[in-house]
Design a protein around this motif. Structure first.
Motif, PDB file in Angstrom:
ATOM      1  N   GLU A 170     -44.992  14.758  11.106  1.00 30.96           N
ATOM      2  CA  GLU A 170     -44.224  14.982   9.877  1.00 30.96           C
ATOM      3  C   GLU A 170     -44.463  13.778   8.982  1.00 30.96           C
ATOM      4  OE1 GLU A 170     -39.513  15.341   8.625  1.00 30.96           O
ATOM      5  OE2 GLU A 170     -40.077  15.457  10.721  1.00 30.96           O
ATOM      6  N   THR A 171     -44.817  14.019   7.724  1.00 33.65           N
ATOM      7  CA  THR A 171     -45.004  12.902   6.788  1.00 33.65           C
ATOM      8  C   THR A 171     -43.867  12.905   5.767  1.00 33.65           C
ATOM      9  OG1 THR A 171     -46.482  14.258   5.444  1.00 33.65           O
ATOM     10  CG2 THR A 171     -47.512  12.766   7.015  1.00 33.65           C
ATOM     11  N   ILE A 172     -43.350  11.725   5.500  1.00 30.40           N
ATOM     12  CA  ILE A 172     -42.193  11.583   4.613  1.00 30.40           C
ATOM     13  C   ILE A 172     -42.526  10.507   3.590  1.00 30.40           C
ATOM     14  CG2 ILE A 172     -39.712  11.098   4.538  1.00 30.40           C
ATOM     15  CD1 ILE A 172     -39.987  11.451   7.771  1.00 30.40           C
ATOM     16  N   GLU A 173     -42.489  10.865   2.314  1.00 37.44           N
ATOM     17  CA  GLU A 173     -42.716   9.879   1.256  1.00 37.44           C
ATOM     18  C   GLU A 173     -41.354   9.410   0.755  1.00 37.44           C
ATOM     19  OE1 GLU A 173     -45.483  11.112  -1.769  1.00 37.44           O
ATOM     20  OE2 GLU A 173     -46.611  12.317  -0.321  1.00 37.44           O
ATOM     21  N   VAL A 174     -41.123   8.130   0.796  1.00 34.00           N
ATOM     22  CA  VAL A 174     -39.815   7.590   0.421  1.00 34.00           C
ATOM     23  C   VAL A 174     -39.976   6.683  -0.792  1.00 34.00           C
ATOM     24  CG1 VAL A 174     -37.818   6.272   1.203  1.00 34.00           C
ATOM     25  CG2 VAL A 174     -39.088   7.690   2.831  1.00 34.00           C
ATOM     26  N   ARG A 175     -39.418   7.106  -1.921  1.00 32.03           N
ATOM     27  CA  ARG A 175     -39.505   6.297  -3.149  1.00 32.03           C
ATOM     28  C   ARG A 175     -38.568   5.098  -3.056  1.00 32.03           C
ATOM     29  NH1 ARG A 175     -38.209  11.058  -5.594  1.00 32.03           N
ATOM     30  NH2 ARG A 175     -36.329   9.966  -6.312  1.00 32.03           N
ATOM     31  N   SER A 176     -38.786   4.162  -3.982  1.00 32.11           N
ATOM     32  CA  SER A 176     -38.030   2.901  -3.903  1.00 32.11           C
ATOM     33  C   SER A 176     -36.559   3.055  -4.285  1.00 32.11           C
ATOM     34  CB  SER A 176     -38.690   1.845  -4.785  1.00 32.11           C
ATOM     35  OG  SER A 176     -38.731   2.284  -6.132  1.00 32.11           O
ATOM     36  N   ASP A 177     -36.161   4.209  -4.839  1.00 31.71           N
ATOM     37  CA  ASP A 177     -34.738   4.422  -5.132  1.00 31.71           C
ATOM     38  C   ASP A 177     -34.062   5.236  -4.023  1.00 31.71           C
ATOM     39  OD1 ASP A 177     -35.992   6.821  -5.601  1.00 31.71           O
ATOM     40  OD2 ASP A 177     -35.042   7.198  -7.546  1.00 31.71           O
ATOM     41  N   GLN A 178     -34.757   5.431  -2.912  1.00 29.20           N
ATOM     42  CA  GLN A 178     -34.187   6.192  -1.799  1.00 29.20           C
ATOM     43  C   GLN A 178     -33.997   5.279  -0.591  1.00 29.20           C
ATOM     44  OE1 GLN A 178     -37.482   9.026  -1.612  1.00 29.20           O
ATOM     45  NE2 GLN A 178     -36.110  10.631  -2.342  1.00 29.20           N
ATOM     46  N   PRO A 179     -32.987   5.586   0.240  1.00 28.80           N
ATOM     47  CA  PRO A 179     -32.853   4.790   1.469  1.00 28.80           C
ATOM     48  C   PRO A 179     -34.021   5.078   2.411  1.00 28.80           C
ATOM     49  CG  PRO A 179     -31.202   6.553   1.375  1.00 28.80           C
ATOM     50  CD  PRO A 179     -31.952   6.606   0.079  1.00 28.80           C
ATOM     51  N   LEU A 180     -34.440   4.074   3.113  1.00 27.03           N
ATOM     52  CA  LEU A 180     -35.577   4.235   4.020  1.00 27.03           C
ATOM     53  C   LEU A 180     -35.085   4.790   5.364  1.00 27.03           C
ATOM     54  CD1 LEU A 180     -38.566   3.414   3.487  1.00 27.03           C
ATOM     55  CD2 LEU A 180     -38.165   1.526   5.059  1.00 27.03           C
ATOM     56  N   PRO A 181     -35.597   5.937   5.803  1.00 26.79           N
ATOM     57  CA  PRO A 181     -35.173   6.444   7.114  1.00 26.79           C
ATOM     58  C   PRO A 181     -35.599   5.479   8.217  1.00 26.79           C
ATOM     59  CG  PRO A 181     -36.829   7.892   6.110  1.00 26.79           C
ATOM     60  CD  PRO A 181     -36.605   6.764   5.158  1.00 26.79           C
ATOM     61  N   THR A 182     -34.776   5.386   9.239  1.00 20.35           N
ATOM     62  CA  THR A 182     -35.063   4.412  10.297  1.00 20.35           C
ATOM     63  C   THR A 182     -35.582   5.078  11.563  1.00 20.35           C
ATOM     64  OG1 THR A 182     -32.785   4.554  11.076  1.00 20.35           O
ATOM     65  CG2 THR A 182     -33.280   2.838   9.473  1.00 20.35           C
ATOM     66  N   HIS A 183     -35.714   6.411  11.558  1.00 22.09           N
ATOM     67  CA  HIS A 183     -36.042   7.129  12.792  1.00 22.09           C
ATOM     68  C   HIS A 183     -37.534   7.428  12.910  1.00 22.09           C
ATOM     69  CE1 HIS A 183     -35.805  10.117   9.652  1.00 22.09           C
ATOM     70  NE2 HIS A 183     -36.557  10.903  10.396  1.00 22.09           N
ATOM     71  N   ALA A 184     -38.364   6.934  11.995  1.00 24.76           N
ATOM     72  CA  ALA A 184     -39.784   7.300  12.028  1.00 24.76           C
ATOM     73  C   ALA A 184     -40.544   6.430  13.029  1.00 24.76           C
ATOM     74  CB  ALA A 184     -40.393   7.175  10.637  1.00 24.76           C
ATOM     75  N   VAL A 214     -38.293  -1.335  12.883  1.00 26.20           N
ATOM     76  CA  VAL A 214     -39.155  -2.217  13.688  1.00 26.20           C
ATOM     77  C   VAL A 214     -38.430  -2.646  14.961  1.00 26.20           C
ATOM     78  CG1 VAL A 214     -40.190  -4.532  13.739  1.00 26.20           C
ATOM     79  CG2 VAL A 214     -40.627  -3.009  11.802  1.00 26.20           C
ATOM     80  N   ASN A 215     -37.153  -2.963  14.838  1.00 22.44           N
ATOM     81  CA  ASN A 215     -36.386  -3.353  16.033  1.00 22.44           C
ATOM     82  C   ASN A 215     -36.287  -2.212  17.033  1.00 22.44           C
ATOM     83  OD1 ASN A 215     -35.951  -5.979  15.283  1.00 22.44           O
ATOM     84  ND2 ASN A 215     -34.025  -5.542  14.221  1.00 22.44           N
ATOM     85  N   GLN A 216     -36.363  -0.966  16.538  1.00 21.93           N
ATOM     86  CA  GLN A 216     -36.324   0.199  17.431  1.00 21.93           C
ATOM     87  C   GLN A 216     -37.708   0.534  17.987  1.00 21.93           C
ATOM     88  OE1 GLN A 216     -34.458   3.383  15.154  1.00 21.93           O
ATOM     89  NE2 GLN A 216     -32.825   1.990  14.542  1.00 21.93           N
ATOM     90  N   GLY A 217     -38.731  -0.201  17.584  1.00 19.55           N
ATOM     91  CA  GLY A 217     -40.057   0.009  18.168  1.00 19.55           C
ATOM     92  C   GLY A 217     -41.045   0.732  17.287  1.00 19.55           C
TER      93      GLY A 217
END
Ligand SMILES: NC(=O)CC[C@H](N)C(=O)O
Length: 369
Positions: A170-184, A214-217
């Motif tokens: 799954e590819t997810i594009e995250v713009r700079s005004d959106q929160p960054l998902p942490t589950h990828a 990053v802390n989640q691997g």
């Protein structure tokens, strides 16, 4: 993550291959399951219903014969028959080979069921990425700020090479005004001009999602401006900017702009062929003792004319555009192996990548000795 404040001066520290363990010998990341003996292949779709035979593509049930996970482009193999010994016995101490069942202590091979008798109730969970399931999730970080010289291609190549192996992606594009998902599982960060680069660093620090991932691997692949901002500081429009402090590097400015072909011999512990790319940057990057250079430069400038890029754990940065993963598909496969936990992936047709690599590496003029 703390950074050693006593970095070596440029050209003195971090210029050797260091003593990082090679891939496959990395220490376990906290909270990440380690692939090994008795593990199941990733689950696809729904769990099996009790008393029903497992549907195509579902994980095997204890006491029932495991079914073969299909691999894109490969004919399905015959599933082992319950009560019959497996056709190929695992060989202890041998590295896993695609087409063979997993061996004790070795990471499993994508597309292989566990060998008969290895399946244990309540055994270890299947190898999986930081997202916690079998889908490889790829986040392209801030394409509205960081995307130069075809950096989008990195996401396309990664997704394509997963799909060619039958790995759900799954590819997810995250713009700079959106929160960054942490589950990828993989975060891609591209290059950019100074202004957008400084803004991206501010927003990523304020968001904090990349640090948590990053802390989640999670794995990170960062190019040029994206690479610089992973360190403690960098210069943009003449001002020193706070970086993300995810790796032990900092960047200042060079006397000239580095523009042109970039090539080098990659750290042998990564097991990758020659690096090729296109560089265009004013910054120079200096490595501290806890990171290793990605490559030794033979063409172009990279970090400082000697080394190029940096890596530590599952974080990898480079000055190579091109896009980098089109020119270096083996890096895409390394990221996929990091994301899935599989030590080996089925080969795919690299004809066009090879043409591109040969053409670019031949055209590049080596630095004077
Ligand atoms: N191509 C880039 O990403 C440039 C990065 C940075 N702005 C520099 O010039 O060093």
């Amino acid at each position: 993550m703390s950074i050693n404040p006593e970095w070596s001066a440029p050209g003195q520290g971090g210029q050797s291959w260091g003593d990082q363990p090679a891939y496959g010998q990395q220490p376990p990341v906290q909270g990440q399951p380690q692939p090994g003996y008795g593990q199941q292949p990733p689950a696809y779709g729904q769990p099996p219903v009790h008393g029903q035979p497992p549907a195509y593509g579902q994980p095997p049930v204890y006491g029932q014969p495991p079914q073969q996970q299909p691999v894109y482009g490969q004919p399905p193999q015959q599933a082992p028959v319950y009560g019959q010994p497996p056709q190929q016995a695992p060989v202890y101490g041998q590295p896993p080979v695609y087409g063979q069942p997993p061996v004790h202590g070795q990471p499993p091979v994508y597309g292989q069921p566990p060998a008969q008798g290895q399946q244990q109730p309540g055994g270890q969970p299947a190898p999986q990425g930081a997202g916690g399931d079998s889908v490889v999730r790829v986040v392209w970080v801030y394409p509205d700020l960081l995307s130069t010289y075809g950096d989008r291609g990195n996401m396309l190549i990664l997704a394509k090479r997963a799909q060619q192996r039958g790995i759900p992606v799954e590819t997810i594009e995250v713009r700079s005004d959106q929160p960054l998902p942490t589950h990828a599982d993989v975060y891609l960060i591209g290059g950019g001009e100074d202004g957008p680069q400084a803004l991206a660093a501010q927003r990523l620090n304020a968001d904090g999602g990349l640090h948590r991932a990053v802390n989640q691997g999670a794995a990170v692949f960062a190019v040029c401006a994206g690479y610089q901002l992973l360190g403690t500081s960098f210069f943009a429009k003449g001002a020193k900017c706070q970086g993300l402090e995810l790796i032990d590097i900092y960047s200042d400015r060079g006397e000239t702009r580095a523009v042109g072909e970039l090539a080098g011999d990659v750290d042998p512990r990564l097991g990758l062929p020659r690096l090729t790319g296109f560089e265009n940057h004013g910054g120079r990057t200096h490595l501290g003792p806890t990171v290793s250079p990605l490559a030794r430069v033979s063409v172009g400038i990279g970090n400082d004319g000697q080394t190029e890029g940096a890596w530590r754990g599952k974080i990898l940065g480079t000055y190579s555009h091109g896009p980098a993963l089109a020119r270096n598909p083996a890096i895409a496969d390394l990221l996929l192996r990091w994301a899935t936990g599989y030590d080996t992936l089925p080969p795919v047709d690299d004809t066009w990548h090879d043409h591109l690599r040969n053409e670019r590496l031949t055209a590049a003029r080596p630095n004077p000795a």
